[in-house]
Write an enzyme that holds these catalytic residues in place. Structure first.
Site, short mmCIF file in Angstrom:
data_model
loop_
_atom_site.label_atom_id
_atom_site.label_comp_id
_atom_site.label_asym_id
_atom_site.label_seq_id
_atom_site.Cartn_x
_atom_site.Cartn_y
_atom_site.Cartn_z
N ARG A 203 22.17 -3.38 8.69
CA ARG A 203 22.71 -3.07 7.36
C ARG A 203 22.98 -1.57 7.20
O ARG A 203 23.85 -1.18 6.42
CB ARG A 203 21.75 -3.56 6.26
CG ARG A 203 21.51 -5.06 6.27
CD ARG A 203 22.83 -5.87 6.27
NE ARG A 203 22.60 -7.28 6.12
CZ ARG A 203 22.46 -8.16 7.12
NH1 ARG A 203 22.52 -7.73 8.37
NH2 ARG A 203 22.26 -9.43 6.88
N GLY B 236 -0.40 5.62 -4.73
CA GLY B 236 0.65 4.82 -5.36
C GLY B 236 2.05 5.22 -4.98
O GLY B 236 2.97 4.38 -5.00
N LYS C 128 -7.82 5.24 3.94
CA LYS C 128 -6.48 4.77 3.59
C LYS C 128 -5.50 4.89 4.75
O LYS C 128 -4.71 3.98 5.00
CB LYS C 128 -5.95 5.56 2.38
CG LYS C 128 -6.59 5.20 1.07
CD LYS C 128 -5.96 5.97 -0.08
CE LYS C 128 -6.61 5.59 -1.41
NZ LYS C 128 -6.01 6.33 -2.54
N ASN D 47 -2.27 16.14 -7.27
CA ASN D 47 -2.86 17.36 -7.81
C ASN D 47 -1.95 18.55 -7.53
O ASN D 47 -1.27 18.61 -6.50
CB ASN D 47 -4.27 17.59 -7.28
CG ASN D 47 -4.29 17.99 -5.81
OD1 ASN D 47 -4.17 19.16 -5.49
ND2 ASN D 47 -4.43 17.00 -4.94
N CYS E 185 -2.99 10.19 -13.12
CA CYS E 185 -3.25 8.77 -13.36
C CYS E 185 -4.74 8.47 -13.39
O CYS E 185 -5.17 7.50 -14.00
CB CYS E 185 -2.53 7.91 -12.32
SG CYS E 185 -3.09 8.14 -10.62
#
Length: 212
Positions: free
Chosen positions: A13, A40, A85, A127, A185
């Site tokens: 594509r 996020g 993470k 931050n 957040c």
């Protein structure tokens, strides 16, 4: 190297687009992007850049997965809680696109990490100090810098091409001397899909910059 048959299928594509094509896909495959912050914003950014065929992704975050992350950080599951993470993210990104070389740094960004040769840096931190550090480094090294943030129902996106416009940087836009408390957040909340939208825009902007 020319694209192989699997790459022609995977990126078909992109290849259909006149302003990407095979030459543009080669640029993406040759790129090295640093993503700082795998929360996020970093989750959708890394997913879309890995899927797009960025040749090398370096991801940096010193945090571990927490139950409160799962509302918006879409790379992780409940089974990942307590795990770094970047390690969880690297595994998922490798499953998405095994061709992408992934370097994972389970720590806050350091000068040693920044000293590597990057095509572009994506700021997904939450931050101001880290954001200023990345801005200053990219300004000195003339590396393109894409930064985003989100809070509540809103988000903002900024991109700087220091090689072509060195007279404007993050510090020109953000009031460094403001006495107002810094909101994020963690203390003010955010709607998960807003981060998804901003992260997708960051990834889109990064691809545009890498393609020239």
């Amino acid at each position: 190297m020319p694209l192989n048959d699997q790459q022609f299928m995977r990126y078909s594509r992109h290849l259909l687009m006149d302003d990407i094509g095979e030459a543009g896909q080669q640029k993406l495959l040759n790129a090295h992007v640093l993503i700082v912050g795998m929360g996020g914003l970093g989750c959708p950014v890394s997913l879309y850049l890995a899927a797009a065929g960025i040749g090398r992704l370096s991801i940096c975050d010193g945090d571990s997965v927490d139950q409160s992350n799962l509302q918006r950080q879409v790379l992780y599951t409940g089974d990942d809680c307590g795990e770094p993470k970047v390690e969880c993210a690297a595994q998922r990104l490798a499953e998405l696109n095994p061709e992408v070389q992934i370097s994972a740094y389970a720590e806050k960004v350091t000068e040693q990490i920044l000293a590597m040769d990057y095509s572009l840096v994506v700021d997904c931190t939450d931050n101001l100090a880290a954001r200023q550090q990345l801005n200053a480094h990219c300004y000195r090294r003339k590396i393109p810098f894409v930064s985003a943030s989100a809070l509540g129902w809103e988000g903002q996106l900024m991109a700087f091409d220091f090689a072509h416009n060195p007279r404007l940087c993050l510090n020109c836009i953000i009031d460094q001397d403001s006495a107002e408390p810094i909101m994020n957040c963690g203390n003010s909340g955010v709607v998960g899909p807003v981060l998804g939208a901003m992260g997708s825009l960051q990834a889109t902007t990064a691809i545009r910059v890498l393609l020239g």
